[in-house]
Enzyme design. Sequence first.
Site, PDB file in Angstrom:
ATOM      1  N   LYS A  50      -3.012   7.132   1.753  1.00 58.79           N
ATOM      2  CA  LYS A  50      -2.762   7.414   3.170  1.00 58.79           C
ATOM      3  C   LYS A  50      -1.741   8.546   3.227  1.00 58.79           C
ATOM      4  O   LYS A  50      -0.539   8.318   3.418  1.00 58.79           O
ATOM      5  CB  LYS A  50      -2.247   6.127   3.834  1.00 58.79           C
ATOM      6  CG  LYS A  50      -2.714   5.978   5.252  1.00 58.79           C
ATOM      7  CD  LYS A  50      -2.474   4.602   5.768  1.00 58.79           C
ATOM      8  CE  LYS A  50      -2.348   4.594   7.261  1.00 58.79           C
ATOM      9  NZ  LYS A  50      -3.417   5.252   8.009  1.00 58.79           N
ATOM     10  N   ARG A  92       0.840  -1.210   0.000  1.00 62.42           N
ATOM     11  CA  ARG A  92       0.000   0.000   0.000  1.00 62.42           C
ATOM     12  C   ARG A  92       0.872   1.256   0.000  1.00 62.42           C
ATOM     13  O   ARG A  92       0.597   2.221  -0.716  1.00 62.42           O
ATOM     14  CB  ARG A  92      -0.945  -0.014   1.214  1.00 62.42           C
ATOM     15  CG  ARG A  92      -1.933   1.127   1.196  1.00 62.42           C
ATOM     16  CD  ARG A  92      -3.014   0.988   2.256  1.00 62.42           C
ATOM     17  NE  ARG A  92      -2.480   1.125   3.602  1.00 62.42           N
ATOM     18  CZ  ARG A  92      -3.187   0.941   4.715  1.00 62.42           C
ATOM     19  NH1 ARG A  92      -4.467   0.588   4.624  1.00 62.42           N
ATOM     20  NH2 ARG A  92      -2.642   1.089   5.898  1.00 62.42           N
ATOM     21  N   GLU A 149     -16.468   6.044   6.038  1.00 60.45           N
ATOM     22  CA  GLU A 149     -15.703   5.354   7.079  1.00 60.45           C
ATOM     23  C   GLU A 149     -15.645   6.281   8.283  1.00 60.45           C
ATOM     24  O   GLU A 149     -16.379   7.260   8.342  1.00 60.45           O
ATOM     25  CB  GLU A 149     -14.302   5.009   6.573  1.00 60.45           C
ATOM     26  CG  GLU A 149     -13.484   6.222   6.132  1.00 60.45           C
ATOM     27  CD  GLU A 149     -12.065   5.886   5.724  1.00 60.45           C
ATOM     28  OE1 GLU A 149     -11.546   4.808   6.067  1.00 60.45           O
ATOM     29  OE2 GLU A 149     -11.448   6.735   5.059  1.00 60.45           O
TER      30      GLU A 149
HETATM   31  N1  PMP Z   1      -9.416   4.699   7.470  1.00 50.55           N
HETATM   32  C1  PMP Z   1      -8.559   5.681   7.736  1.00 50.55           C
HETATM   33  C2  PMP Z   1      -8.901   7.081   7.347  1.00 50.55           C
HETATM   34  C3  PMP Z   1      -7.345   5.381   8.372  1.00 50.55           C
HETATM   35  O1  PMP Z   1      -6.476   6.360   8.637  1.00 50.55           O
HETATM   36  C4  PMP Z   1      -7.067   4.049   8.739  1.00 50.55           C
HETATM   37  C5  PMP Z   1      -5.780   3.705   9.411  1.00 50.55           C
HETATM   38  N2  PMP Z   1      -5.667   4.292  10.670  1.00 50.55           N
HETATM   39  C6  PMP Z   1      -8.018   3.059   8.462  1.00 50.55           C
HETATM   40  C7  PMP Z   1      -9.178   3.423   7.792  1.00 50.55           C
HETATM   41  C8  PMP Z   1      -7.762   1.626   8.797  1.00 50.55           C
HETATM   42  O2  PMP Z   1      -6.780   1.088   7.952  1.00 50.55           O
HETATM   43  P1  PMP Z   1      -5.792  -0.064   8.433  1.00 50.55           P
HETATM   44  O3  PMP Z   1      -6.626  -1.199   8.840  1.00 50.55           O
HETATM   45  O4  PMP Z   1      -4.963  -0.355   7.234  1.00 50.55           O
HETATM   46  O5  PMP Z   1      -4.998   0.481   9.555  1.00 50.55           O
END
Ligand code: PMP
Length: 289
Positions: free
Chosen positions: A149, A50, A182
């Site tokens: 991200k 990623r 989300e």
């Molecule tokens: N959404 C956002 C906006 C995030 O910053 C994150 C990570 N903190 C997630 C979802 C979850 O992603 P991951 O499971 O890869 O940590």
Amino acid sequence: MKIWFDGKLVEKEEAKVSVFDHGTLYGDGIFEGIRFYNKRVFRLEAHMDRLYDCAHYLMLNIPYTKDVLSKAVCETVAASGLNDGYIRLVVTRGVGNLGLNPFNCPQPCVFIIADKIALYDPAVYENGLNLVTSSVRRNRADTICPQVKSLNYLNNIFAKMEAIRQGAAEALMLNDAGNVAECTGDNIFIVKNGTVITPPVTDGALDGITRRVVLEICTELGIPAVEKTINRFSITSADECFLTGTAAECVPVTDLDGYTIGSGKIGPVTARLLARFKELTQSTGTPVE
Ligand code: PMP
């Protein structure tokens, strides 16, 4: 504490990003949050994939191969002396001048921190978390794509502040169509009539690694799971709801804007998924030494 900074482990005090770094000046950069359990890095490869996909989107050339950077992550964890913790891996655009042009920044800056993290009060894992709907919309894909991200988290920070001011630990973020995207740092799932449902990433969610693990667990346990557009009504009428994220892990949600979700307690499907998730974190991962 040792920080991996541009190729070597240095003391925390020596790990300094320049004021001319475009990460500092413009939020130009990307990051990963990764967990380690029992000195094993959970889903390291997926996080690395990623990171490099996001770097490519930003036309940012990480000056290390995935292999070298993965080893650096392990080295940083080993140097921390911790068994369990959280890794923050950041790639900034690097030092440039005061103009916006990223192509004037010849060398990205890369650093890795391994430390402890406690995102939410331990009580929420037992009793469930309260969510409030934020008035701040998740970025549209044609702005800062939510799948990236990036170091631009201001929208999410505004939403988080709104939640905290209202006494809730996390905010629900909708997309510009009014559907659920989300939360500020976590993906969201609901359970309805035995089916696990999460919005597709094209509705404005990060393609969370924990989200992927939960979907894999559903397949493994024979629990029906779909990626489907949902709205606030879907949540208030759901049987169960939970959030996923590397730092948060899996958190049950029992309240949205004052509406009790399901029984108001951790539901049976959520409990099964949480238990299997915990098992996986304890039994899999890349050893650091
Ligand atoms: N959404 C956002 C906006 C995030 O910053 C994150 C990570 N903190 C997630 C979802 C979850 O992603 P991951 O499971 O890869 O940590």
